[in-house]
Design an enzyme around this catalytic site. Sequence first.
Site, PDB file in Angstrom:
ATOM      1  N   GLU A   1      41.186  43.867  44.970  1.00 24.49           N
ATOM      2  CA  GLU A   1      41.270  43.075  43.751  1.00 24.49           C
ATOM      3  C   GLU A   1      42.202  43.699  42.704  1.00 24.49           C
ATOM      4  O   GLU A   1      42.131  43.386  41.519  1.00 24.49           O
ATOM      5  CB  GLU A   1      39.855  42.868  43.188  1.00 24.49           C
ATOM      6  CG  GLU A   1      39.077  41.883  44.037  1.00 24.49           C
ATOM      7  CD  GLU A   1      37.571  42.112  43.998  1.00 24.49           C
ATOM      8  OE1 GLU A   1      36.884  41.294  43.379  1.00 24.49           O
ATOM      9  OE2 GLU A   1      37.093  43.088  44.577  1.00 24.49           O
TER      10      GLU A   1
ATOM     11  N   SER B   1      35.596  39.417  46.544  1.00 26.42           N
ATOM     12  CA  SER B   1      36.681  38.453  46.744  1.00 26.42           C
ATOM     13  C   SER B   1      36.546  37.665  48.036  1.00 26.42           C
ATOM     14  O   SER B   1      37.529  37.153  48.549  1.00 26.42           O
ATOM     15  CB  SER B   1      38.044  39.147  46.772  1.00 26.42           C
ATOM     16  OG  SER B   1      38.330  39.672  45.536  1.00 26.42           O
TER      17      SER B   1
ATOM     18  N   TYR C   1      42.112  32.751  45.662  1.00 25.71           N
ATOM     19  CA  TYR C   1      43.386  33.333  45.228  1.00 25.71           C
ATOM     20  C   TYR C   1      44.645  32.661  45.753  1.00 25.71           C
ATOM     21  O   TYR C   1      45.711  32.828  45.181  1.00 25.71           O
ATOM     22  CB  TYR C   1      43.433  34.825  45.601  1.00 25.71           C
ATOM     23  CG  TYR C   1      42.260  35.578  45.053  1.00 25.71           C
ATOM     24  CD1 TYR C   1      42.031  35.627  43.682  1.00 25.71           C
ATOM     25  CD2 TYR C   1      41.359  36.212  45.887  1.00 25.71           C
ATOM     26  CE1 TYR C   1      40.937  36.292  43.171  1.00 25.71           C
ATOM     27  CE2 TYR C   1      40.256  36.888  45.383  1.00 25.71           C
ATOM     28  CZ  TYR C   1      40.050  36.916  44.021  1.00 25.71           C
ATOM     29  OH  TYR C   1      38.967  37.565  43.511  1.00 25.71           O
TER      30      TYR C   1
ATOM     31  N   ARG D   1      28.212  39.481  35.364  1.00 32.48           N
ATOM     32  CA  ARG D   1      28.162  38.046  35.653  1.00 32.48           C
ATOM     33  C   ARG D   1      27.227  37.860  36.842  1.00 32.48           C
ATOM     34  O   ARG D   1      27.380  38.547  37.858  1.00 32.48           O
ATOM     35  CB  ARG D   1      29.549  37.526  36.000  1.00 32.48           C
ATOM     36  CG  ARG D   1      29.650  35.977  35.934  1.00 32.48           C
ATOM     37  CD  ARG D   1      30.936  35.470  36.546  1.00 32.48           C
ATOM     38  NE  ARG D   1      30.896  35.611  37.984  1.00 32.48           N
ATOM     39  CZ  ARG D   1      31.892  36.100  38.726  1.00 32.48           C
ATOM     40  NH1 ARG D   1      33.015  36.480  38.175  1.00 32.48           N
ATOM     41  NH2 ARG D   1      31.763  36.212  40.044  1.00 32.48           N
TER      42      ARG D   1
ATOM     43  N   ASP E   1      25.793  35.512  39.732  1.00 34.73           N
ATOM     44  CA  ASP E   1      26.137  34.317  40.513  1.00 34.73           C
ATOM     45  C   ASP E   1      24.908  33.857  41.290  1.00 34.73           C
ATOM     46  O   ASP E   1      24.265  34.663  41.966  1.00 34.73           O
ATOM     47  CB  ASP E   1      27.268  34.637  41.496  1.00 34.73           C
ATOM     48  CG  ASP E   1      28.554  35.069  40.785  1.00 34.73           C
ATOM     49  OD1 ASP E   1      28.604  34.974  39.541  1.00 34.73           O
ATOM     50  OD2 ASP E   1      29.496  35.503  41.479  1.00 34.73           O
TER      51      ASP E   1
ATOM     52  N   GLU F   1      24.688  37.091  43.825  1.00 39.54           N
ATOM     53  CA  GLU F   1      25.107  38.472  43.592  1.00 39.54           C
ATOM     54  C   GLU F   1      25.363  38.708  42.122  1.00 39.54           C
ATOM     55  O   GLU F   1      25.440  37.778  41.320  1.00 39.54           O
ATOM     56  CB  GLU F   1      26.372  38.773  44.389  1.00 39.54           C
ATOM     57  CG  GLU F   1      27.491  37.810  44.054  1.00 39.54           C
ATOM     58  CD  GLU F   1      28.850  38.285  44.518  1.00 39.54           C
ATOM     59  OE1 GLU F   1      28.970  39.457  44.888  1.00 39.54           O
ATOM     60  OE2 GLU F   1      29.779  37.490  44.483  1.00 39.54           O
TER      61      GLU F   1
ATOM     62  N   ASN G   1      27.979  40.801  39.456  1.00 41.13           N
ATOM     63  CA  ASN G   1      29.272  41.488  39.325  1.00 41.13           C
ATOM     64  C   ASN G   1      29.247  42.286  38.035  1.00 41.13           C
ATOM     65  O   ASN G   1      29.192  41.705  36.953  1.00 41.13           O
ATOM     66  CB  ASN G   1      30.404  40.463  39.269  1.00 41.13           C
ATOM     67  CG  ASN G   1      30.531  39.724  40.581  1.00 41.13           C
ATOM     68  OD1 ASN G   1      31.077  40.245  41.542  1.00 41.13           O
ATOM     69  ND2 ASN G   1      30.003  38.511  40.637  1.00 41.13           N
TER      70      ASN G   1
ATOM     71  N   GLY H   1      35.736  39.372  36.538  1.00 40.46           N
ATOM     72  CA  GLY H   1      37.110  39.008  36.146  1.00 40.46           C
ATOM     73  C   GLY H   1      37.153  38.754  34.645  1.00 40.46           C
ATOM     74  O   GLY H   1      36.224  38.186  34.078  1.00 40.46           O
TER      75      GLY H   1
END
Length: 367
Positions: A21, A187, A260, A300, A302, A316, A318, A322
């Site tokens: 990433e 990712s 991406y 964050r 999810d 999960e 994070n 981002g």
Amino acid sequence: MMSSGKKKLRVGVLYGGRSGEHEISLQSAASVIKNLDTSRYDILPIGIDKQGRWHVGSMKLIQDSPKTLSIAQDGPEMALPSYPVSKSEGSLDVIFPIMHGPLCEDGTIQGLLELSELPYVGSGVLASAVGMDKDVAKRLARDSGIPVVPYVVAKKGQWLKDPKKVGALVEKEIGFPCFVKPSNMGSSVGVHKVKSTTDLAPALSDAFKYDSKVLIEKAIAAREIEVSVLENAKEGEPPLVSIPGEIAPTHEFYSYEAKYLDENGAHLMIPAKLDAKQVEQAQKIARDVFTALECEGMARVDMFLDKNSGKFYLNEINTLPGFTQISMYPKLWEASGVPYKELLNRLIELALERHRRKQDLSREYLP
Ligand SMILES: Nc1ncnc2c1ncn2[C@@H]1O[C@H](COP(=O)(O)OP(=O)(O)OP(=O)(O)O)[C@@H](O)[C@H]1O
Ligand SMILES: [Mg+2]
């Protein structure tokens, strides 16, 4: 809060890194640097290249490339984690690590910053490491009563020794379709949706390229709901949660390609179309996971919302999400009343406060 006339804080923005990433981090860092309030902060960009070398840059990097920061090649290399590079420069007051994935948000960098006694933004070593390992994170979450999708774990050794046994376990415990994913990655690298027994072996061998521990998870027909979490500045108070957002991939799942390589790989919806009760359920999971994993600063969370049962599951967490201006984490805060610049101020203040708290701990045990 800083008042005018006070000395500016020196913020080192640490970005790049040795993960898949890397490029996302360059964009996140460019956004962070552009939005840090220069009346409060002096900014030092520190780029980690793909080989792991640290390069000290200057604000010129941002002028040259405002959307995606490059890594200084002509400046001094930094011998880690010693700073200042030269005596004429002051030391850094706080580090803002804005990198994603293994060796970036998994506690390794955080450990280095602990050793150098520098305050830094975001979770500490423990939560960073745990948050990166999907298996350990889910076990801790489950222990706190947070729903997770049923899964089994396979270790590379077991798989190499007896692939049939692993296959039988998956068939018995999980069934098809299922998701195969490396425990420590990001990712969607190495993530596969497996529809039948014949596709299991190739998916597992690919996932084992990236980690020696792989999760095989029941696939659910899911809406993907995300909530941003921010540590509460009042010590001991529950973390703050944003309104939920939704990511609707236009591909079969939110794969690497969808994330991406395809500009139209997903629709971001803020707020997510949920009723009041669902919003509350999503926010509760987000708050509970942040607390259960002992996160600090930001994260964050999810989740999956099962379209059939209407049930929420943690997917999960994070710990370094981002952070470009169009990324979900800051956008959810913006929609919840915390603008990007203000978010950066709060994160830095939280980092400094944690450092102060740590320094207040007794060291009487030292001779
Ligand atoms: N059990 C599941 N049921 C349905 N879809 C799933 C499941 N597990 C994963 N997916 C799909 O695969 C995507 C990637 O999975 P996951 O979020 O676990 O991987 P990741 O590599 O950690 O991504 P990130 O970059 O967010 O860390 C999810 O966003 C979702 O679209
Ligand atoms: Mg994900």
